[in-house]
Design a protein around this motif. Structure first.
Motif, mmCIF file in Angstrom:
data_model
loop_
_atom_site.group_PDB
_atom_site.id
_atom_site.type_symbol
_atom_site.label_atom_id
_atom_site.label_comp_id
_atom_site.label_asym_id
_atom_site.label_seq_id
_atom_site.Cartn_x
_atom_site.Cartn_y
_atom_site.Cartn_z
ATOM 1 N N ARG A 1 -31.622 -34.228 -61.020
ATOM 2 C CA ARG A 1 -30.277 -34.340 -60.430
ATOM 3 C C ARG A 1 -30.215 -33.585 -59.097
ATOM 4 O O ARG A 1 -29.655 -34.064 -58.121
ATOM 5 N N LEU A 2 -30.831 -32.393 -59.066
ATOM 6 C CA LEU A 2 -30.832 -31.617 -57.816
ATOM 7 C C LEU A 2 -31.606 -32.364 -56.732
ATOM 8 O O LEU A 2 -31.206 -32.382 -55.568
ATOM 9 N N PHE A 3 -32.708 -33.016 -57.133
ATOM 10 C CA PHE A 3 -33.472 -33.771 -56.133
ATOM 11 C C PHE A 3 -32.634 -34.933 -55.575
ATOM 12 O O PHE A 3 -32.643 -35.188 -54.366
ATOM 13 N N ASP B 1 -37.237 -31.836 -64.335
ATOM 14 C CA ASP B 1 -36.582 -32.032 -65.635
ATOM 15 C C ASP B 1 -35.228 -32.675 -65.323
ATOM 16 O O ASP B 1 -34.984 -33.095 -64.182
ATOM 17 N N GLU B 2 -34.329 -32.719 -66.313
ATOM 18 C CA GLU B 2 -33.068 -33.428 -66.072
ATOM 19 C C GLU B 2 -32.281 -32.796 -64.918
ATOM 20 O O GLU B 2 -31.829 -33.496 -63.999
ATOM 21 N N VAL B 3 -32.175 -31.459 -64.954
ATOM 22 C CA VAL B 3 -31.420 -30.773 -63.895
ATOM 23 C C VAL B 3 -32.153 -30.929 -62.559
ATOM 24 O O VAL B 3 -31.547 -31.224 -61.522
ATOM 25 N N ARG C 1 -36.106 -21.608 -64.550
ATOM 26 C CA ARG C 1 -35.131 -21.797 -65.627
ATOM 27 C C ARG C 1 -35.742 -22.695 -66.714
ATOM 28 O O ARG C 1 -35.592 -22.459 -67.895
ATOM 29 N N ARG C 2 -36.479 -23.736 -66.273
ATOM 30 C CA ARG C 2 -37.114 -24.659 -67.229
ATOM 31 C C ARG C 2 -38.162 -23.924 -68.069
ATOM 32 O O ARG C 2 -38.262 -24.123 -69.281
ATOM 33 N N ILE C 3 -38.951 -23.068 -67.411
ATOM 34 C CA ILE C 3 -39.971 -22.304 -68.146
ATOM 35 C C ILE C 3 -39.291 -21.364 -69.159
ATOM 36 O O ILE C 3 -39.725 -21.247 -70.301
#
Ligand code: AVI
Length: 317
Positions: free
Chosen positions: A41-43, A36-38, A219-221
């Motif tokens: 970014r983490l990747f 997802d967006e976060v 967190r996404r779930i």
């Protein structure tokens, strides 16, 4: 399908896949949902880490060999990039290629694709760019591509092939081959088998960014599927499975607990895991065999001096 309809279909697929994955005897979640967006970014942050050698090793090979790759690809070719993301890897390749005929990036994120198109179009206004939104593992997305008259090359960098099981990798490269005519090409990057200490450090980095990346899926779930995961009750685990030649990423339940997702309850024993990702490592011979068995004739490969990573050019037969 238009972009909005595709967005809805992707959300529905997420719900179905999560519910089915958490109900399986070995709980599992498809790794594509890490982004997802976060997560994306983490990747990106993972890719800059010293411990994660893959990105810089690939970048070094491209920097050194891009001209040779462009020559292998040939003139007036349309480049198709499944899972293109921000299209940053294709740009230097397109610049090195002789009179590229077009660029077709495929990705599930319409925002990232459109931003990338604007950026590339500003720099190379004459290059036809046609982004396609969707999951590149599904046949339907490929049907959205218009008929391409000249030669085509599928560009699949980033060692994304490693995130597919051997059976899935066979199916995926066969799907690529189906889109191509004899003489068209595939430029494929893969991470190679190496010392397990090096591999495990890459997926359990000392800055804990991969841990945050893995846990972000919970967190996404929680956010998108009304989940009740307590992130502190799960730990990140990554290990190299020698026989399967892959790094497995898991989330380990630190206690016996129940979690709700979309109104359904799932029980976790203490120590039970959710398998969130496989990252397969190839030998050069296995990579060649994979290409041969999916309708490609391996032509040429480029690697680093430690043979940690390889980029293969193969032609469809
Ligand atoms: C995208 N893919 C190739 C990465 C990999 O190395 O398997 C994803 C990743 N997972 C943890 N770190 C990076």
């Amino acid at each position: 399908m238009n972009m909005a309809a595709q967005g809805i279909a992707i959300v529905q697929a997420f719900e179905q896949d999560v519910l089915a994955g958490l109900a399986a005897p070995q709980k599992t979640l498809p790794c594509k949902y890490l982004y997802d967006e976060v997560g994306s970014r983490l990747f990106e942050e993972i890719c800059t880490l010293q411990d994660y050698y893959l990105t810089r090793t690939e970048a070094d090979i491209f920097a050194r060999e891009i001209q040779a790759m462009a020559e292998a690809i040939g003139p007036q070719v349309t480049l198709i990039e499944p899972g293109a993301g921000n299209c940053e890897k294709a740009e230097p390749l397109l610049r090195a290629m002789l009179s590229p005929a077009g660029y077709f990036p495929l990705d599930i994120s319409p925002e990232i694709l459109l931003a990338a198109r604007q950026r590339i179009q500003r720099r190379t206004p004459e290059l036809p760019i046609r982004p396609v939104v969707g999951d590149f593992t599904s046949h339907s997305v490929w049907r959205e591509l218009p008929e391409i008259p000249g030669r085509k090359v599928v560009f699949f960098p980033g060692s994304t092939i490693g995130n597919f099981t051997p059976e899935q990798a066979l199916a995926l490269l066969s799907l690529f081959a189906e889109q191509l005519r004899p003489g068209d090409g595939l430029l494929l990057a893969a991470d190679l088998v190496k010392d397990s200490v090096v591999l495990e450090r890459a997926y359990h980095d000392s800055s804990h960014v991969t841990e945050a990346f893995n846990k972000n899926l919970l967190r996404r779930i929680n956010r998108e599927l009304d989940g009740s995961f307590n992130l502190d009750a799960f730990a990140h685990r990554a290990f190299y499975h020698r026989l399967r030649r892959r790094v497995e990423m898991h989330l380990v339940s630190l206690e016996s607990q129940a979690v709700e997702v979309c109104g359904r309850q799932f029980h976790f024993d203490e120590g039970e895991t959710i398998h969130t990702e496989n990252s397969h490592k190839y030998t050069l011979a296995a990579l060649k065999e994979l290409l041969r068995s999916t309708g490609f004739q391996p032509q040429q490969y480029w690697t680093d001096h430690q043979q940690h990573y390889a980029i293969y050019y193969a032609e469809a037969v």
